[in-house]
Scaffold this active site. Sequence first.
Site, PDB file in Angstrom:
ATOM      1  CE  LYS A  57      13.579  31.062  13.916  1.00 30.95           C
ATOM      2  NZ  LYS A  57      12.628  31.712  14.795  1.00 30.95           N
ATOM      3  CD  GLU A  94      14.944  31.423  22.546  1.00 27.14           C
ATOM      4  OE1 GLU A  94      15.905  32.135  22.918  1.00 27.14           O
ATOM      5  OE2 GLU A  94      14.221  31.733  21.592  1.00 27.14           O
ATOM      6  CB  SER A 151      10.379  31.497   6.648  1.00 24.81           C
ATOM      7  OG  SER A 151       9.623  30.321   6.858  1.00 24.81           O
TER       8      SER A 151
END
Lengths: 467, 475
Positions: A162, A184, A451
Site C-alpha cells: 500500500k 478510507e 503483498s
Amino acid sequence: MAAFYTASTTATPPSLPKPYRPSSAAYLQSPPLKFNISSKITTTPSVFCTLTKQPMVSTEEVRPQAGFLQRPDSFGRFGKFGGKYVPETLMYALSELEDAFKSLSTDQEFQTELNGILRDYVGRETPLYFAERLTEHYRRPNGGGPHIYLKREDLNHTGAHKINNAVGQVLLAKRLGKKRIIAETGAGQHGVATATVCARFGLECIIYMGAQDMERQALNVFRMRLLGAEVRPVHSGTATLKDATSEAIRDWVTNVESTHYILGSVAGPHPYPMMVREFHACIGKETRKQSLEKWGGKPDVLVACVGGGSNAMGLFHEFVDDKDVRLIGVEAAGFGIESGKHAATLTKGEVGVLHGAMSYLLQDEDGQIVEPHSISAGLDYPGVGPEHSFLKDIGRAEYFNVTDEEALEAFKRVSRMEGIIPALETSHALAHLEKLCPTLPDGAKVVLNCSGRGDKDVHTAIKHLKL
Amino acid sequence: MASNPSNVFLQGGKFTEFGKPITLRKLFFSNPSVLPYNYRNFGAHISCSAIVEKLSPAAGQGELDSKSLTTRYLMTQKLPGQTEKPFSSTGKFGRFGGKFVPETLITCLSILEAELTLALHDTDFQEELATELRDYVGRESPLYYAKRLTDYYKNSEGKGPEIYLKREDLVHTGAHKINNAIAQAMLAKRIGRKSIVAATGAGQHGVATAAACAKLSLECTIFMGSIDIERQSSNVLHMKNLGAQVKAVDGSFKDAMSEAIRNWVGSLETRYFLSGTAVGPHPCPTMVREFQSIIGKETRKQAKEKWGGKPDVLLACVGSGSNALGMFHEFIGDEDVRLIGIEASHSASLSRGDVGVYHGTMSYLLQDEEGQIIGPHSIGVGLEYPGVSPELSFLKESGRAEFYTITDDEALDAYERLCRLEGIIPALEACHALAYLDKLCRTLDDGTKVVVNCSGRGDKDAAAVIMRKQDRLES
C-alpha cells in the site's frame, strides 16, 4: 454513495456520438447496468458519459485486445469499465489530478524524488525470493514441478504494498499545493500507510474507517493516531469499508480545493485506477528485471490476491502485453461461493457502478450492494478495480477464488515452510497454488506477489487454527 | 568408523576424507589423538602442506607452519574484504571475554570456533549467505536521511547535524536479529545439527530464529521468561505460527538464557545453541558480531555513495550489544568516527556495572556487593540484560566508545516523536538511541553526519505504549 445516471436499453439518442462499441459479441453478453428489473437482454451497450470536449476515439476496427488498446482510454475507460461516475463538483478536481499526474510522469525532478523515497524510506527494491521449501512441497513424484518465487512486498515499510501508492499520491498532492489528505480504510493497512506518508511529509491526515472495522482493528487505529492522523468513525450503512469510502468521497466533495483524496486501490473514478496502478507498477517492473537476472527470462505465471486489485495490477501491468505470461487473480470466497458470504466479485458479481467507476460488483436484484465477507479484511470489498473487470472480460487474466479455510491453511503452511508469515490476503494467492501447481509444466516459473506481512493476522490465525 | 587423519585433506574450505566432506567434529571424535586439547599437535597428523597451500592467500604471510596450524591460524585472521584483525583463540578483548564454561563445553566451543572460521572462508557459504541476506532478509537496508528529524534538531540559526537512520526495521521479522539468526542457522545446518535451541527476551531473536529454522527445516525450541511471555505475547504467537516450540522459564531473559544453555549442554551432539546476543563464551560474541557487522559495512558503502565520506557519529542502543557492535565494528579503526552506545537507565551495565563473569564471559554487569546479579528493567525489553558484550566493555575501557543512559520516559517521547515526524514506528529499544539525540545534537557542529541504528520496528510495542500513556494520563 453511487452516482446513478439513467440509462436506456434502447437505441442511442441522436444528439450524442455513438459510444465505443467493439465488434466482439462475447464481450457484450451481459447488460451493463441493472437499475431496471428487465428480463430483456440486449446486445447494445447503452451507457453514456457526460459530454466532454475531447473527441471520441473511433475504434470500430479495433479488437478488444489489451495490447491494441490504450488502458485506459481518454475517458478513463477500460473497455466498457471504469469511467468517472461522480457529481459535477468533483469533475474539475479529477481533471486537475489527471493533468498533474500526466505532467509529473515526465518530470525528472519528481521521478528522482519519488525514486529516492521508494529506495530509502520504503525500502525498494523488494527481493524476488526463491521459495525453496514451497517448491519442494509442490514437486511431483517424478521430480518435476514449477518453481515458486515470492515478490517480497511484505518487506516494505509498514508491511504491505500500500505504501507505494501512498507515497506517490502524497508527493502529487504536495505538488498540487494541497495541505489536507483524506483516505478510507478497511483493515487499516491503507490508513496506516497514508498516516505514515502524511507524517513524513507534514500534512494533515484524516482517515475514515467503519466503526465495526475500528473495533476489529483497534491496534491499527492506535498506530494511525500515533502517526498523527485523525481517525473518524463511520456509523452509516454497515459501518465497514464501502461506507467509509462513501464518507470519504462526501468529505472530498465538500473540501475539494484544499484536500486530496488518497484512494487505496485501483477502484474509483478515473484517474485513480490508472494512477494507483502506475504507482504500484514498480512491482512488475522490478519483477521483470529480477527474473531476467535470476533465470534469464520472464515469469510464466503471475499470481496475486485481488480485493480492490491494486497489488495484482501492480504486478500484472508490466506483463499485460506479454501474451506468454499467464495472469491469475485470486479472490476471497469467504465461507464458500454458494454460501453467499464471500467477496468473489469477479466470479459472482455483475456489472454496475460503485464509487465512481463501472465494474463488476456484488449486488442483489435491486442493485443494492451485498455485504461481502472474508476472513481477510483487505479482500472484504464488494467491488473490484475496473481494469480487472476488463482483463477478465477479454480473457487476458483468469480469476479464481479461495475460501477462508484454505487461506488459513496456506497461512500456516507458508509460515512453517518458509519462515515468512504472509498476510491473510496474500494467503489466498498462496492457497491457490495447491490447485495451480499440479497443472503446470516442469520448471514453470511462478511469481506470486507476497503483498503483505501477517503480523496483523496472528491473533486471527491462532484463534482459527487453535495453535 | 574411525577416520584416519592422514587421509584427511582440505579441499575448497572443507576437510575431506577420500574426497568426501568430513566435519571437524567427526574428525575430532573419531580419533582421540586429535582432540582440541592437543590441537597444537594437529598439524603433525594431517597433510598440512595441502592445508597451508589452500589457506595461505587468506591466512596472512608467514604466520603458519605445519606444526601449529590451528592455533596460529585462528589467532591471526584476515577475513574476506577486511584488513587484518587479530582475535585470540581464547576470545579475549583486553581483559574481557574468554570462555568461563564447564569442561564439557570447551570441546564444543572449539569445534564451533573452527567451523565458524571455515565457514567465513568458504566462498560457497559466503555466497549462499549473501543470497539469503539479499532475497530472504531483504538487505541492503537503506540509509535514510531523516529530514524532518534533522529540521527538528536545528537551532534558531537553522544549523544542526544531519541525521540518518540505518533502517534495520525494514528487514524480515523487523529487527536486526535475523542477520545473525539466518547465518547461524545455516552454520548449524552445515555442521549437521538438526535441532536449534535459543533464548529470547523481547522475542525478536526468538522470532528471527524460528523464521530461519522454518526456512531451513530445523527443529526449533525457544526459551523465554514467563514475565516476557506476558509482555510480548504477540511475538510468542509469531514464534508458534512459525512452528517453534516456546518453553516458559520462571523469571526473565537471563533465566531463559541459563535454561537454554543448560538444555544445550544436555545434548551437545544433536543441538545447536543459537545465541542472539553478543555475550556468552567465545566464540559466541565474535560470531554474533561478525554476522551483524554487515550493518556497518553497508553503512560505510552507503555513506560513501550519499555524501562521499564517513559518518561522524554512530549512535546505537545497547542491551547486550549486538546491534551496536554490528554498526560500530566496521569503524573501530576509524578514529575520527565517534561511537556512542545508549543503555536503559535501569539496565545500564556499562555505566553502572562492575566487572564480573556471567554466562561464560567476563564483562561489565549489574551486580550487588555480594556479586549477585541485579535484575535489570527497561521499557525496551530487548535492553533488559544485566550484562553486556565483552567487546563493548573493552571499547569502553580503552575509551574508544562512549556510553550514556536514557530513561523510560525519554524513550517513550522519542517513540512518539519519530512516529509524528518521520512516519516510522521504531522499536522501544531503538528509541533509547533516538532519545539521546535530544542531548547530543546541540553539542554537534553544523552538518555533522549522525547515523542512528534504527534496530527494529515498534509495532510490537504499540500495546505497551498505549498502556504507559494511559498510566501517565491518570497519574
